[in-house]
Design a protein around this motif. Sequence first.
Motif, short mmCIF file in Angstrom:
data_model
loop_
_atom_site.label_atom_id
_atom_site.label_comp_id
_atom_site.label_asym_id
_atom_site.label_seq_id
_atom_site.Cartn_x
_atom_site.Cartn_y
_atom_site.Cartn_z
N ARG A 1 0.84 -1.19 0.00
CA ARG A 1 0.00 0.00 0.00
C ARG A 1 0.89 1.24 0.00
O ARG A 1 1.86 1.31 0.72
CB ARG A 1 -0.89 0.00 1.23
N VAL A 2 0.49 2.23 -0.77
CA VAL A 2 1.25 3.47 -0.89
C VAL A 2 0.86 4.43 0.23
O VAL A 2 -0.32 4.61 0.53
CB VAL A 2 0.99 4.13 -2.26
N GLN A 3 1.85 5.01 0.87
CA GLN A 3 1.61 6.06 1.86
C GLN A 3 2.18 7.38 1.37
O GLN A 3 3.28 7.41 0.79
CB GLN A 3 2.26 5.72 3.22
N LEU A 4 1.43 8.44 1.60
CA LEU A 4 1.84 9.78 1.18
C LEU A 4 1.84 10.68 2.41
O LEU A 4 0.85 10.72 3.15
CB LEU A 4 0.87 10.34 0.14
N VAL A 5 2.92 11.42 2.59
CA VAL A 5 3.02 12.32 3.74
C VAL A 5 3.44 13.69 3.25
O VAL A 5 4.56 13.86 2.74
CB VAL A 5 4.01 11.80 4.79
N GLU A 6 2.53 14.66 3.42
CA GLU A 6 2.82 16.03 2.99
C GLU A 6 3.50 16.80 4.12
O GLU A 6 3.29 16.52 5.30
CB GLU A 6 1.54 16.79 2.61
N SER A 7 4.24 17.81 3.73
CA SER A 7 4.85 18.74 4.68
C SER A 7 5.12 20.05 3.95
O SER A 7 5.03 20.13 2.73
CB SER A 7 6.15 18.18 5.26
N GLY A 8 5.45 21.09 4.74
CA GLY A 8 5.84 22.36 4.15
C GLY A 8 4.79 23.43 4.20
O GLY A 8 5.05 24.58 3.79
N GLY A 9 3.59 23.11 4.66
CA GLY A 9 2.57 24.13 4.77
C GLY A 9 2.89 25.13 5.87
O GLY A 9 3.83 24.94 6.65
N GLY A 10 2.11 26.19 5.92
CA GLY A 10 2.33 27.19 6.95
C GLY A 10 1.58 28.46 6.63
O GLY A 10 0.70 28.49 5.75
N SER A 11 1.92 29.51 7.36
CA SER A 11 1.30 30.81 7.17
C SER A 11 2.29 31.76 6.52
O SER A 11 3.45 31.81 6.91
CB SER A 11 0.84 31.38 8.52
N VAL A 12 1.82 32.51 5.56
CA VAL A 12 2.67 33.42 4.81
C VAL A 12 1.86 34.63 4.39
O VAL A 12 0.62 34.53 4.24
CB VAL A 12 3.29 32.69 3.59
N GLN A 13 2.52 35.74 4.19
CA GLN A 13 1.83 36.92 3.70
C GLN A 13 1.67 36.85 2.19
O GLN A 13 2.43 36.16 1.48
CB GLN A 13 2.61 38.17 4.09
N ALA A 14 0.69 37.58 1.70
CA ALA A 14 0.46 37.64 0.26
C ALA A 14 1.73 38.06 -0.46
O ALA A 14 2.45 38.95 0.00
CB ALA A 14 -0.67 38.59 -0.05
N GLY A 15 1.99 37.40 -1.58
CA GLY A 15 3.21 37.65 -2.33
C GLY A 15 4.35 36.74 -1.95
O GLY A 15 5.37 36.70 -2.65
N GLY A 16 4.20 36.01 -0.87
CA GLY A 16 5.25 35.12 -0.40
C GLY A 16 5.26 33.79 -1.12
O GLY A 16 4.49 33.56 -2.05
N SER A 17 6.16 32.92 -0.66
CA SER A 17 6.36 31.62 -1.30
C SER A 17 6.38 30.51 -0.26
O SER A 17 6.75 30.73 0.90
CB SER A 17 7.68 31.60 -2.07
N LEU A 18 5.98 29.34 -0.68
CA LEU A 18 6.09 28.12 0.12
C LEU A 18 6.41 26.98 -0.83
O LEU A 18 6.03 27.01 -2.00
CB LEU A 18 4.80 27.81 0.86
N LYS A 19 7.07 25.95 -0.29
CA LYS A 19 7.32 24.75 -1.07
C LYS A 19 6.78 23.57 -0.28
O LYS A 19 7.24 23.28 0.82
CB LYS A 19 8.81 24.56 -1.36
N LEU A 20 5.81 22.88 -0.87
CA LEU A 20 5.24 21.69 -0.26
C LEU A 20 5.98 20.45 -0.75
O LEU A 20 6.42 20.39 -1.90
CB LEU A 20 3.76 21.57 -0.61
#
Length: 125
Positions: free
Chosen positions: A1-20
Motif C-alpha cells: 500500500r502506498v503512503q503519502l506524507v505532505e509537509s511544508g505548509g504554513g502561514s505566509v503573507q500575500a506575495g510570499g512563497s512556500l514549497k510543499l
Amino acid sequence: RVQLVESGGGSVQAGGSLKLSCEVSGDTYTSYCMGWFRQAPGKEREGIAAIWTGGASRAIADSVKGRFTISHDSAINTLYLQMTSLKPEDSAMYYCAADHPPCRVGFVVKNYDYWGQGTQVTVSS
C-alpha cells in the motif's frame, strides 16, 4: 500500500512563497500519476497540478499557472509543489495524491487511489 506524507505548509503573507513536499513510501511502483489538490472550507476539492513521474507529462490549473510549479525527485520519490506569488485565495488544505499505472495525468479526484493527510496553507493579506 502506498503512503503519502505532505509537509511544508504554513502561514505566509500575500506575495510570499512556500514549497510543499510529499514523500511516497510503501508498495511503490516505478512511476505514478501524482497530483496536488486543495480544499478550502465549504468548497470542493480542486486539482491544481499533476504529473506523470516517469516522464514530462504534467498539467497546471489556470488558477495557479505561472505561480505554482510541480516537480518530482525520483531518487527520493518525493513530489513537490513550489508556490510563489501567493494570494489569500490560495489558502486551503493541500493534499497530494497518487494513482498507479495505467493512469491519466489530470484533476479527476476519483481517479486517485492514494491520498495524504493534508498540509494547511494560510495566506494573509
